[in-house]
Design an enzyme around this catalytic site. Sequence first.
Site, short mmCIF file in Angstrom:
data_model
loop_
_atom_site.label_atom_id
_atom_site.label_comp_id
_atom_site.label_asym_id
_atom_site.label_seq_id
_atom_site.Cartn_x
_atom_site.Cartn_y
_atom_site.Cartn_z
N ARG A 21 96.97 97.13 56.71
CA ARG A 21 98.48 96.93 56.38
C ARG A 21 98.65 95.20 56.67
O ARG A 21 99.69 94.95 55.76
CB ARG A 21 99.30 97.50 57.71
CG ARG A 21 99.35 99.24 57.21
CD ARG A 21 100.32 99.83 58.14
NE ARG A 21 100.34 101.31 57.91
CZ ARG A 21 101.38 102.04 58.45
NH1 ARG A 21 102.10 101.62 59.22
NH2 ARG A 21 101.09 103.30 58.25
N ASP B 87 116.99 100.62 64.06
CA ASP B 87 115.55 100.62 64.19
C ASP B 87 114.99 99.44 64.18
O ASP B 87 115.81 98.39 64.21
CB ASP B 87 114.97 101.23 62.70
CG ASP B 87 113.45 101.77 62.74
OD1 ASP B 87 113.32 103.02 62.91
OD2 ASP B 87 112.57 100.86 62.53
#
Length: 273
Positions: free
Chosen positions: A42, A144
């Site tokens: 990632r 979030d």
Amino acid sequence: MAGTAPAPPPVSNEEMRLFQQLFYQQIGMHLPESKRALLSSRLSRRLVALGLPNFRAYHDLIAAPGEREERQRAIDLITTNETFFFREIGHFAFLSQKVLPSFSRTDTLRIWSAASSTGEEAYSIAMLLDNERHDAPWEIVGSDISQRVLDSARQGVYPMVRGENIPPADLKKHCLRGTGQYEGQFLVGKHLRQRVEFTQMNLTALPARLKPFDVVFLRNVIIYFDAPTKARVLANVTHFVKPGGYLLVGHSESLHGIQLPLQMISPSVYRKL
């Protein structure tokens, strides 16, 4: 012809330790050794994009005080965001059958989707409230740590396959089917998007300005924390549950051994004392 940029070298033990410390300090995330390959896959694209020689150089960059934007980008890449509409349907049944009938229709019902990811949970709650409290006031906050998923949530656009768990009547009532370039997608209706506020929050350090909630969904997130951080996050979140209000956690998550002013209603539903 220009050659393909070389792939970054593997993540060394020392680099892994540095990233573990950084993500723990920033967001309380426990990054186990088993996630080394995930971290490499990632973050490697950022090393290539920035022309950095190794993961240590990228760590030093995002650890610098002035690199908040790139640090947030790394957090967005490393955090896992997996959710879908009406996940763990029993919680929605509890909200419909137990909470809503007992709640005053003149008071504003406040619900917090505390790990909202790309918004499916918050919009599922909004569909239910619009159906059952259409003439009564309610508010939903979705939060979030990842700005990327919050931006997606605000747009409210999803592939049709993500709507498989939405009851057909709700899909018809609350969503618009995409056409043309949006073929195969659907849009959550403006009447719901305007009612849900999405905002960035770090559950390990919640803002004091936050107003308390009647119901908090904190599902499938505390499993990513170690025991001390899990206890701190639960204490932080519980502080913003009104007395008599409810905290809902994931069916696979346990609050065993953590001292909180909560009464267990079922293994994943708690009421604040």
